[in-house]
Scaffold this motif. Structure first.
Motif, PDB file in Angstrom:
ATOM      1  N   VAL A  82       0.854  -1.185   0.000  1.00 28.60           N
ATOM      2  CA  VAL A  82       0.000   0.000   0.000  1.00 28.60           C
ATOM      3  C   VAL A  82       0.892   1.238   0.000  1.00 28.60           C
ATOM      4  CG1 VAL A  82      -1.824   1.269   1.187  1.00 28.60           C
ATOM      5  CG2 VAL A  82      -1.744  -1.236   1.340  1.00 28.60           C
ATOM      6  N   THR A  83       0.624   2.173  -0.905  1.00 27.77           N
ATOM      7  CA  THR A  83       1.392   3.419  -0.907  1.00 27.77           C
ATOM      8  C   THR A  83       0.869   4.338   0.190  1.00 27.77           C
ATOM      9  OG1 THR A  83      -0.052   4.496  -2.524  1.00 27.77           O
ATOM     10  CG2 THR A  83       1.821   3.240  -3.378  1.00 27.77           C
ATOM     11  N   ARG A  84       1.695   5.282   0.610  1.00 24.50           N
ATOM     12  CA  ARG A  84       1.346   6.149   1.732  1.00 24.50           C
ATOM     13  C   ARG A  84       0.817   7.507   1.304  1.00 24.50           C
ATOM     14  NH1 ARG A  84       6.705   5.291   5.598  1.00 24.50           N
ATOM     15  NH2 ARG A  84       6.377   3.061   6.056  1.00 24.50           N
ATOM     16  N   PHE A  85       1.350   8.028   0.211  1.00 21.39           N
ATOM     17  CA  PHE A  85       1.011   9.403  -0.167  1.00 21.39           C
ATOM     18  C   PHE A  85       0.253   9.420  -1.486  1.00 21.39           C
ATOM     19  CE2 PHE A  85       1.650  13.673  -1.831  1.00 21.39           C
ATOM     20  CZ  PHE A  85       1.413  14.453  -0.691  1.00 21.39           C
ATOM     21  N   PRO A  86      -0.831  10.197  -1.577  1.00 21.79           N
ATOM     22  CA  PRO A  86      -1.638  10.240  -2.809  1.00 21.79           C
ATOM     23  C   PRO A  86      -1.088  11.228  -3.837  1.00 21.79           C
ATOM     24  CG  PRO A  86      -2.703  11.540  -1.113  1.00 21.79           C
ATOM     25  CD  PRO A  86      -1.482  10.929  -0.466  1.00 21.79           C
ATOM     26  N   TYR A  87      -0.046  10.828  -4.524  1.00 20.98           N
ATOM     27  CA  TYR A  87       0.500  11.699  -5.568  1.00 20.98           C
ATOM     28  C   TYR A  87      -0.497  11.839  -6.718  1.00 20.98           C
ATOM     29  CZ  TYR A  87       5.094  11.579  -3.363  1.00 20.98           C
ATOM     30  OH  TYR A  87       6.137  11.730  -2.479  1.00 20.98           O
ATOM     31  N   PRO A  88      -0.476  12.960  -7.437  1.00 19.07           N
ATOM     32  CA  PRO A  88      -1.380  13.127  -8.580  1.00 19.07           C
ATOM     33  C   PRO A  88      -1.125  12.071  -9.655  1.00 19.07           C
ATOM     34  CG  PRO A  88      -0.385  15.226  -7.944  1.00 19.07           C
ATOM     35  CD  PRO A  88       0.335  14.163  -7.177  1.00 19.07           C
ATOM     36  N   CYS A  89      -2.148  11.805 -10.449  1.00 20.90           N
ATOM     37  CA  CYS A  89      -2.038  10.802 -11.511  1.00 20.90           C
ATOM     38  C   CYS A  89      -0.913  11.165 -12.474  1.00 20.90           C
ATOM     39  CB  CYS A  89      -3.348  10.708 -12.295  1.00 20.90           C
ATOM     40  SG  CYS A  89      -4.773  10.239 -11.320  1.00 20.90           S
ATOM     41  N   GLY A  90      -0.105  10.190 -12.821  1.00 21.80           N
ATOM     42  CA  GLY A  90       0.862  10.351 -13.889  1.00 21.80           C
ATOM     43  C   GLY A  90       2.196  10.954 -13.525  1.00 21.80           C
ATOM     44  N   VAL A  91       2.410  11.356 -12.271  1.00 23.22           N
ATOM     45  CA  VAL A  91       3.689  11.971 -11.910  1.00 23.22           C
ATOM     46  C   VAL A  91       4.701  10.890 -11.548  1.00 23.22           C
ATOM     47  CG1 VAL A  91       2.558  14.074 -11.119  1.00 23.22           C
ATOM     48  CG2 VAL A  91       3.091  12.281  -9.464  1.00 23.22           C
ATOM     49  N   ALA A  92       5.985  11.192 -11.769  1.00 24.21           N
ATOM     50  CA  ALA A  92       7.041  10.220 -11.517  1.00 24.21           C
ATOM     51  C   ALA A  92       7.080   9.801 -10.054  1.00 24.21           C
ATOM     52  CB  ALA A  92       8.388  10.802 -11.943  1.00 24.21           C
ATOM     53  N   GLU A  93       6.702  10.712  -9.176  1.00 25.34           N
ATOM     54  CA  GLU A  93       6.740  10.398  -7.741  1.00 25.34           C
ATOM     55  C   GLU A  93       5.805   9.241  -7.390  1.00 25.34           C
ATOM     56  OE1 GLU A  93       8.244  14.532  -8.195  1.00 25.34           O
ATOM     57  OE2 GLU A  93       6.569  13.374  -9.021  1.00 25.34           O
ATOM     58  N   GLU A  94       4.722   9.076  -8.164  1.00 22.02           N
ATOM     59  CA  GLU A  94       3.819   7.963  -7.881  1.00 22.02           C
ATOM     60  C   GLU A  94       4.513   6.635  -8.157  1.00 22.02           C
ATOM     61  OE1 GLU A  94      -0.832   7.049  -8.463  1.00 22.02           O
ATOM     62  OE2 GLU A  94       0.261   7.395 -10.337  1.00 22.02           O
ATOM     63  N   ALA A  95       5.289   6.556  -9.230  1.00 23.48           N
ATOM     64  CA  ALA A  95       6.035   5.332  -9.518  1.00 23.48           C
ATOM     65  C   ALA A  95       7.050   5.049  -8.423  1.00 23.48           C
ATOM     66  CB  ALA A  95       6.741   5.455 -10.873  1.00 23.48           C
ATOM     67  N   GLU A  96       7.754   6.087  -7.964  1.00 17.11           N
ATOM     68  CA  GLU A  96       8.726   5.897  -6.884  1.00 17.11           C
ATOM     69  C   GLU A  96       8.036   5.435  -5.606  1.00 17.11           C
ATOM     70  OE1 GLU A  96      11.855   5.886  -7.158  1.00 17.11           O
ATOM     71  OE2 GLU A  96      12.116   6.797  -9.152  1.00 17.11           O
ATOM     72  N   GLU A  97       6.833   5.932  -5.361  1.00 18.18           N
ATOM     73  CA  GLU A  97       6.093   5.536  -4.170  1.00 18.18           C
ATOM     74  C   GLU A  97       5.670   4.068  -4.250  1.00 18.18           C
ATOM     75  OE1 GLU A  97       3.926   6.225  -0.449  1.00 18.18           O
ATOM     76  OE2 GLU A  97       5.752   6.919  -1.438  1.00 18.18           O
ATOM     77  N   VAL A  98       5.299   3.610  -5.436  1.00 15.44           N
ATOM     78  CA  VAL A  98       4.972   2.191  -5.616  1.00 15.44           C
ATOM     79  C   VAL A  98       6.197   1.329  -5.347  1.00 15.44           C
ATOM     80  CG1 VAL A  98       4.325   0.426  -7.312  1.00 15.44           C
ATOM     81  CG2 VAL A  98       3.078   2.590  -7.221  1.00 15.44           C
ATOM     82  N   LEU A  99       7.331   1.732  -5.870  1.00 15.36           N
ATOM     83  CA  LEU A  99       8.566   0.974  -5.662  1.00 15.36           C
ATOM     84  C   LEU A  99       8.956   0.956  -4.186  1.00 15.36           C
ATOM     85  CD1 LEU A  99      10.507   2.323  -8.756  1.00 15.36           C
ATOM     86  CD2 LEU A  99       9.598   0.004  -8.464  1.00 15.36           C
ATOM     87  N   ARG A 100       8.751   2.089  -3.497  1.00 10.56           N
ATOM     88  CA  ARG A 100       9.057   2.129  -2.063  1.00 10.56           C
ATOM     89  C   ARG A 100       8.157   1.166  -1.304  1.00 10.56           C
ATOM     90  NH1 ARG A 100       7.026   2.882   2.187  1.00 10.56           N
ATOM     91  NH2 ARG A 100       5.055   3.446   1.199  1.00 10.56           N
ATOM     92  N   ALA A 101       6.859   1.162  -1.649  1.00  4.60           N
ATOM     93  CA  ALA A 101       5.920   0.270  -0.975  1.00  4.60           C
ATOM     94  C   ALA A 101       6.283  -1.195  -1.211  1.00  4.60           C
ATOM     95  CB  ALA A 101       4.495   0.563  -1.449  1.00  4.60           C
TER      96      ALA A 101
END
Length: 251
Positions: A82-101
């Motif tokens: 489960v990711t922790r932070f709701p990054y906006p759709c399509g931003v690179a930070e969302e991919a990094e958050e998935v990898l962190r999770a």
């Protein structure tokens, strides 16, 4: 690196898509540049999540397909991460958050996997051994079960569909073909959220081998927290009439 992939077009009803409607996207991951080649719907661009998916493909070489979906009215899922932070759709930070999770789980480095995105649904990471066709076959294997004329919603445990939910707003049914222990926590949370509906639990959830599991799992919560007490029917294929004591009001 560069990633070339087929992607569904944005802002169209996904249930209406055919194979020819998919876009071909070429992504230069390093400089975050996406080139879209539309399919049959010439006025459509590729999904806004294209760049995120390309980053995940590059970092997770065992992943061969992805499915992104949002919460249906009745969603019951036990994700692998489960990711922790709701990054906006399509931003690179969302991919990094998935990898962190994923790195924080024992499942990191292999698949298939189901990741819950904070306030953004789920992403299903599939492999050559568990393909989109395999997921469809899991769902089709449940066809014909349950009450006719009512929609069914999948019950997910990781990347696998292990049952379905039906509900008409007053009465509901949760049926599983298997019930791993982790699924009981999700069931407790789900019933707490939908506590005004009379539910029937069937299948592996009500199998004799599972009878000893729910109390030990659900009673781990503090006495005043949201928790569920089940009343077991004598028929082991049906569990009925649960009560939810000392529940605070839903936000």
């Amino acid at each position: 690196g560069e990633c070339r992939m087929g992607v569904s077009p944005r802002q169209v009803a996904k249930a209406s898509l055919s194979a020819g409607d998919f876009c071909v996207a070429e992504v230069r991951v390093a400089d975050r540049h996406v080139t879209c080649h539309p399919g049959a719907r010439r006025d459509c661009k590729s999904s806004i999540d294209t760049g995120v998916q390309a980053m995940l493909y590059e970092r997770l070489p065992y992943v061969t397909a992805m499915v992104h979906f949002h919460y249906p009215p009745f969603c019951l899922a036990v994700p692998d991460a489960v990711t922790r932070f709701p990054y906006p759709c399509g931003v690179a930070e969302e991919a990094e958050e998935v990898l962190r999770a994923l790195s924080a789980t024992e499942s990191s480095g292999r698949g298939p996997l189901l990741v819950e995105l904070a306030h953004h649904g789920f992403v299903l990471l599939l492999t050559e051994h568990h393909t989109p066709r395999a997921v469809l076959e899991e769902w089709n294997s449940l066809a014909g079960r349950g009450r006719e004329g009512e929609p069914r919603y999948p019950v997910w445990c990781g990347a696998h569909i292990v049952g379905y939910i039906q509900c008409d707003g007053r009465r509901g049914r949760i049926r599983t073909v298997e019930a791993p222990p982790a699924l009981w926590r999700a069931v407790g949370m789900f019933l707490t959220t939908h506590r005004n509906i009379r539910w029937t639990l069937e299948g592996a959830l009500a199998a004799p081998s599972a009878l000893a599991q729910p109390p030990s799992l659900l009673q781990e919560t503090p006495p005043n927290a949201n928790h569920v007490v089940f009343g077991w029917a004598e028929n082991v294929h049906c569990v009925c009439d649960f009560c939810l004591p000392q529940l605070p009001p839903l936000p």
